[in-house]
Design a protein around this motif. Structure first.
Motif, PDB file in Angstrom:
ATOM      1  N   GLU A 126     -25.181 -12.795  16.931  1.00 28.61           N
ATOM      2  CA  GLU A 126     -25.464 -14.214  17.173  1.00 28.61           C
ATOM      3  C   GLU A 126     -26.365 -14.430  18.385  1.00 28.61           C
ATOM      4  OE1 GLU A 126     -21.609 -16.019  17.242  1.00 28.61           O
ATOM      5  OE2 GLU A 126     -21.356 -15.739  15.079  1.00 28.61           O
ATOM      6  N   LYS A 127     -26.904 -13.352  18.922  1.00 25.96           N
ATOM      7  CA  LYS A 127     -27.923 -13.481  19.959  1.00 25.96           C
ATOM      8  C   LYS A 127     -28.907 -12.335  19.805  1.00 25.96           C
ATOM      9  CE  LYS A 127     -25.804 -11.068  23.838  1.00 25.96           C
ATOM     10  NZ  LYS A 127     -25.458 -11.154  25.244  1.00 25.96           N
ATOM     11  N   ASN A 166     -33.655 -10.547  25.485  1.00 28.82           N
ATOM     12  CA  ASN A 166     -32.831 -11.749  25.610  1.00 28.82           C
ATOM     13  C   ASN A 166     -33.258 -12.502  26.871  1.00 28.82           C
ATOM     14  OD1 ASN A 166     -30.894 -13.655  25.107  1.00 28.82           O
ATOM     15  ND2 ASN A 166     -29.224 -12.473  25.986  1.00 28.82           N
ATOM     16  N   SER A 226     -37.309 -15.382  18.069  1.00 28.52           N
ATOM     17  CA  SER A 226     -35.984 -16.008  18.105  1.00 28.52           C
ATOM     18  C   SER A 226     -35.822 -16.988  16.943  1.00 28.52           C
ATOM     19  CB  SER A 226     -35.735 -16.694  19.446  1.00 28.52           C
ATOM     20  OG  SER A 226     -36.615 -17.780  19.631  1.00 28.52           O
ATOM     21  N   HIS A 236     -34.677 -15.335  13.817  1.00 28.29           N
ATOM     22  CA  HIS A 236     -33.251 -15.030  13.805  1.00 28.29           C
ATOM     23  C   HIS A 236     -32.369 -16.270  13.720  1.00 28.29           C
ATOM     24  CE1 HIS A 236     -33.058 -10.659  14.321  1.00 28.29           C
ATOM     25  NE2 HIS A 236     -34.255 -10.803  14.862  1.00 28.29           N
ATOM     26  N   SER A 237     -32.967 -17.433  13.535  1.00 32.45           N
ATOM     27  CA  SER A 237     -32.190 -18.666  13.400  1.00 32.45           C
ATOM     28  C   SER A 237     -31.362 -18.626  12.125  1.00 32.45           C
ATOM     29  CB  SER A 237     -33.137 -19.871  13.347  1.00 32.45           C
ATOM     30  OG  SER A 237     -32.401 -21.062  13.073  1.00 32.45           O
ATOM     31  N   ASN A 238     -30.187 -19.252  12.165  1.00 34.72           N
ATOM     32  CA  ASN A 238     -29.401 -19.333  10.931  1.00 34.72           C
ATOM     33  C   ASN A 238     -29.729 -20.605  10.149  1.00 34.72           C
ATOM     34  OD1 ASN A 238     -27.977 -21.368  12.209  1.00 34.72           O
ATOM     35  ND2 ASN A 238     -25.990 -20.408  12.011  1.00 34.72           N
ATOM     36  N   LYS A 239     -30.730 -21.328  10.584  1.00 32.76           N
ATOM     37  CA  LYS A 239     -31.259 -22.480   9.846  1.00 32.76           C
ATOM     38  C   LYS A 239     -32.485 -22.005   9.083  1.00 32.76           C
ATOM     39  CE  LYS A 239     -28.355 -25.097  12.098  1.00 32.76           C
ATOM     40  NZ  LYS A 239     -27.042 -24.578  11.830  1.00 32.76           N
ATOM     41  N   ILE A 256     -31.633 -23.653  17.259  1.00 36.45           N
ATOM     42  CA  ILE A 256     -30.335 -24.276  17.494  1.00 36.45           C
ATOM     43  C   ILE A 256     -29.230 -23.234  17.538  1.00 36.45           C
ATOM     44  CG2 ILE A 256     -28.648 -25.900  16.520  1.00 36.45           C
ATOM     45  CD1 ILE A 256     -31.221 -27.338  15.313  1.00 36.45           C
ATOM     46  N   GLU A 257     -29.227 -22.337  16.560  1.00 36.40           N
ATOM     47  CA  GLU A 257     -28.182 -21.315  16.485  1.00 36.40           C
ATOM     48  C   GLU A 257     -28.743 -20.067  15.813  1.00 36.40           C
ATOM     49  OE1 GLU A 257     -23.681 -20.937  14.598  1.00 36.40           O
ATOM     50  OE2 GLU A 257     -24.644 -22.884  14.700  1.00 36.40           O
ATOM     51  N   LEU A 258     -28.413 -18.915  16.356  1.00 39.56           N
ATOM     52  CA  LEU A 258     -28.870 -17.647  15.791  1.00 39.56           C
ATOM     53  C   LEU A 258     -27.778 -17.025  14.932  1.00 39.56           C
ATOM     54  CD1 LEU A 258     -30.620 -16.097  18.914  1.00 39.56           C
ATOM     55  CD2 LEU A 258     -31.602 -17.562  17.169  1.00 39.56           C
ATOM     56  N   GLY A 259     -28.170 -16.064  14.120  1.00 36.16           N
ATOM     57  CA  GLY A 259     -27.212 -15.370  13.269  1.00 36.16           C
ATOM     58  C   GLY A 259     -27.496 -15.633  11.806  1.00 36.16           C
TER      59      GLY A 259
END
Length: 174
Positions: free
Chosen positions: A37-38, A90, A109, A112-115, A145-148
């Protein structure tokens, strides 16, 4: 380098977007890299062995077929490896207009977003093919907004090597 980037771009993009059983298999061998997640330095080498084998076969066999000499292959592989490490730092490294030339931490980055609308930028070193094929994604001064991955419960834990190795062969639908 442009040829390498084109081959790598399409494999990377197809691994994310292809449909059906083949597409799901490619995503599963690539998804391992997206489990954390990062984004962090050593994450660059967190991949399923099949993903590495396929990427190496595609790129190296094409280059050998084109008659590229060993010194040129060494230079290309060195640049790609160093850029891969750099793009997974990072650390917020703002490069402004250079994002339109190189894939760095800002652009990668978003990959790698989950969007899914943000999860673009399939280039390894250069942004050119993302720009040409419409997958360049960049929001200046706004990180993802969020990674993973979406629905992480459907994937193995990123630290469970055994489950990661068999994951592409498990019939679960994602």
């Amino acid at each position: 380098m442009l040829i390498y980037e084109l081959l790598q771009y399409w494999f990377h993009r197809i691994s994310r977007e292809a449909k059906g059983n083949f597409g799901q298999f490619l995503w599963k061998i690539h998804a391992i890299h997206h489990l954390p997640e990062k984004v962090y330095l050593l994450m660059h080498s967190v991949v399923h062995p099949l993903n590495t084998i396929i990427v190496m076969l595609i790129s190296q066999l094409v280059f050998i077929g084109l008659g590229v000499n060993a010194a040129t292959l060494l230079i290309i592989n060195t640049i790609v490896t160093l850029q891969g490490l750099l793009s997974h730092f990072n650390v917020e490294i703002k490069v402004g207009w250079l994002n339109y030339v190189f894939i760095g931490t800002e652009l990668h980055s978003f990959h790698h977003s989950n969007k899914l609308d943000e999860a673009q930028n399939f280039g390894a070193v250069l942004s050119i093919w993302d720009i040409v094929f419409g997958t360049f994604y960049y929001r200046k001064n706004e990180p993802p907004i969020e990674l993973g991955i979406i629905q992480p419960e459907k994937y193995p834990d990123s630290k469970d090597i055994g489950k990661i190795l068999i994951f592409p062969f498990v019939k679960d639908k994602l």
